[in-house]
Design a protein around this motif. Structure first.
Motif, PDB file in Angstrom:
ATOM      1  N   TYR A  65      -3.541 -14.696  10.705  1.00 60.71           N
ATOM      2  CA  TYR A  65      -4.868 -14.108  10.536  1.00 60.71           C
ATOM      3  C   TYR A  65      -5.257 -14.203   9.079  1.00 60.71           C
ATOM      4  O   TYR A  65      -4.457 -14.595   8.234  1.00 60.71           O
ATOM      5  CB  TYR A  65      -4.905 -12.651  11.018  1.00 60.71           C
ATOM      6  N   LEU A  84      -9.013  -9.907   8.508  1.00 62.52           N
ATOM      7  CA  LEU A  84      -7.863  -9.028   8.307  1.00 62.52           C
ATOM      8  C   LEU A  84      -6.968  -9.583   7.224  1.00 62.52           C
ATOM      9  O   LEU A  84      -6.668 -10.783   7.228  1.00 62.52           O
ATOM     10  CB  LEU A  84      -7.085  -8.929   9.625  1.00 62.52           C
ATOM     11  N   LEU A  95      -2.711  -3.165   6.791  1.00 60.40           N
ATOM     12  CA  LEU A  95      -3.565  -4.196   7.366  1.00 60.40           C
ATOM     13  C   LEU A  95      -5.006  -3.726   7.182  1.00 60.40           C
ATOM     14  O   LEU A  95      -5.397  -2.679   7.706  1.00 60.40           O
ATOM     15  CB  LEU A  95      -3.257  -4.412   8.849  1.00 60.40           C
ATOM     16  N   VAL A  97      -9.240  -4.413   7.313  1.00 67.29           N
ATOM     17  CA  VAL A  97     -10.404  -5.169   7.754  1.00 67.29           C
ATOM     18  C   VAL A  97     -11.372  -5.198   6.574  1.00 67.29           C
ATOM     19  O   VAL A  97     -11.646  -4.174   5.952  1.00 67.29           O
ATOM     20  CB  VAL A  97     -11.069  -4.562   9.022  1.00 67.29           C
ATOM     21  N   CYS A 118     -13.150  -7.764  14.607  1.00 67.28           N
ATOM     22  CA  CYS A 118     -11.864  -7.910  13.915  1.00 67.28           C
ATOM     23  C   CYS A 118     -10.945  -6.723  14.185  1.00 67.28           C
ATOM     24  O   CYS A 118      -9.735  -6.888  14.333  1.00 67.28           O
ATOM     25  CB  CYS A 118     -12.095  -8.109  12.420  1.00 67.28           C
ATOM     26  N   ARG A 119     -11.516  -5.532  14.295  1.00 66.83           N
ATOM     27  CA  ARG A 119     -10.734  -4.338  14.674  1.00 66.83           C
ATOM     28  C   ARG A 119     -10.101  -4.557  16.048  1.00 66.83           C
ATOM     29  O   ARG A 119      -8.904  -4.328  16.236  1.00 66.83           O
ATOM     30  CB  ARG A 119     -11.652  -3.114  14.701  1.00 66.83           C
ATOM     31  N   ALA A 122      -7.298  -7.077  15.862  1.00 63.61           N
ATOM     32  CA  ALA A 122      -6.091  -6.488  15.268  1.00 63.61           C
ATOM     33  C   ALA A 122      -5.322  -5.672  16.301  1.00 63.61           C
ATOM     34  O   ALA A 122      -4.104  -5.803  16.444  1.00 63.61           O
ATOM     35  CB  ALA A 122      -6.455  -5.612  14.069  1.00 63.61           C
ATOM     36  N   ARG A 123      -6.020  -4.859  17.046  1.00 56.90           N
ATOM     37  CA  ARG A 123      -5.391  -3.973  18.032  1.00 56.90           C
ATOM     38  C   ARG A 123      -4.922  -4.741  19.266  1.00 56.90           C
ATOM     39  O   ARG A 123      -3.771  -4.616  19.691  1.00 56.90           O
ATOM     40  CB  ARG A 123      -6.386  -2.880  18.432  1.00 56.90           C
ATOM     41  N   LEU A 126      -3.202  -8.842  17.926  1.00 55.70           N
ATOM     42  CA  LEU A 126      -2.064  -8.760  17.000  1.00 55.70           C
ATOM     43  C   LEU A 126      -1.132  -7.598  17.331  1.00 55.70           C
ATOM     44  O   LEU A 126      -0.005  -7.554  16.845  1.00 55.70           O
ATOM     45  CB  LEU A 126      -2.555  -8.623  15.558  1.00 55.70           C
ATOM     46  N   ALA A 128      -1.547  -4.528  16.340  1.00 55.21           N
ATOM     47  CA  ALA A 128      -1.463  -3.620  15.181  1.00 55.21           C
ATOM     48  C   ALA A 128      -1.546  -2.169  15.668  1.00 55.21           C
ATOM     49  O   ALA A 128      -2.239  -1.865  16.642  1.00 55.21           O
ATOM     50  CB  ALA A 128      -2.595  -3.908  14.200  1.00 55.21           C
ATOM     51  N   LEU A 131      -4.982   0.344  11.176  1.00 58.15           N
ATOM     52  CA  LEU A 131      -5.942  -0.512  10.489  1.00 58.15           C
ATOM     53  C   LEU A 131      -6.663   0.332   9.453  1.00 58.15           C
ATOM     54  O   LEU A 131      -7.005   1.492   9.724  1.00 58.15           O
ATOM     55  CB  LEU A 131      -6.952  -1.093  11.487  1.00 58.15           C
TER      56      LEU A 131
END
Length: 175
Positions: A65, A84, A95, A97, A118-119, A122-123, A126, A128, A131
């Motif tokens: 990313y 990210l 991490l 944003v 993007c949030r 990430a969740r 990825l 994550a 964040l």
């Protein structure tokens, strides 16, 4: 053989793609704009914009990313960047944003739309569990974006030797 980095799926108005060498003119204009960079120590030079592209291309390879170029889906017009990145906050890697939108396109909800995509990436992609958004205390527009995408103010912190507001959310781990 390296594979293309994954990007967030398109939103209603926006598309995402990896930064490429051909983006230097657009990114140099974006990152060199004093209005876009008013909450940074200073605008970036063309050479620093070249380094920005290199940094993100390394992140794609090493992390999967980075910041992506954001374009209007309807026209392909360059909007800015959003994505990210790993960032140091008070000595801890978080991490983050982050987002930059061209001055002419600000105030239309594009940063919020891109940052929300993007949030979710990430969740959901990825995996994550946390964040953050690292924002200068006087950058109220960026703080509003962070809050709108579910990253409320958490605390005052230090990043790159500067005082910042840390906006953050934590998601449950899925086993």
């Amino acid at each position: 053989m390296s594979r293309a980095p994954r990007t967030p799926p398109p939103t209603e108005r926006l598309g995402f793609r990896p930064m490429a060498d051909e983006d230097l003119d657009d990114l140099a204009a974006l990152l060199g704009d004093p209005a876009v960079m008013r909450y940074y120590p200073r605008p970036k030079t063309r050479d620093e914009a070249r380094g920005w592209i290199d940094w993100n291309q390394r992140l794609y390879r090493d992390e999967g990313y980075g910041l992506w170029v954001v374009e209007l889906r309807e026209t392909g017009e360059f909007v800015g960047d959003c994505g990210l990145t790993p960032q140091q906050v008070d000595g801890v890697t978080e991490l983050e944003v982050g987002y930059h939108v061209r001055t002419a396109l600000q105030g239309r909800g594009l940063a919020t739309e891109a940052a929300a995509a993007c949030r979710d990436f990430a969740r959901d992609v990825l995996g994550a569990t946390r964040l953050v958004a690292i924002i200068r205390p006087d950058n109220l527009p960026s703080q509003r974006v962070a809050t709108k995408i579910g990253l409320p103010f958490e605390r005052t912190a230090t990043s790159h030797d500067l005082p910042v507001h840390l906006h953050a959310t934590t998601w449950p781990t899925h086993s």
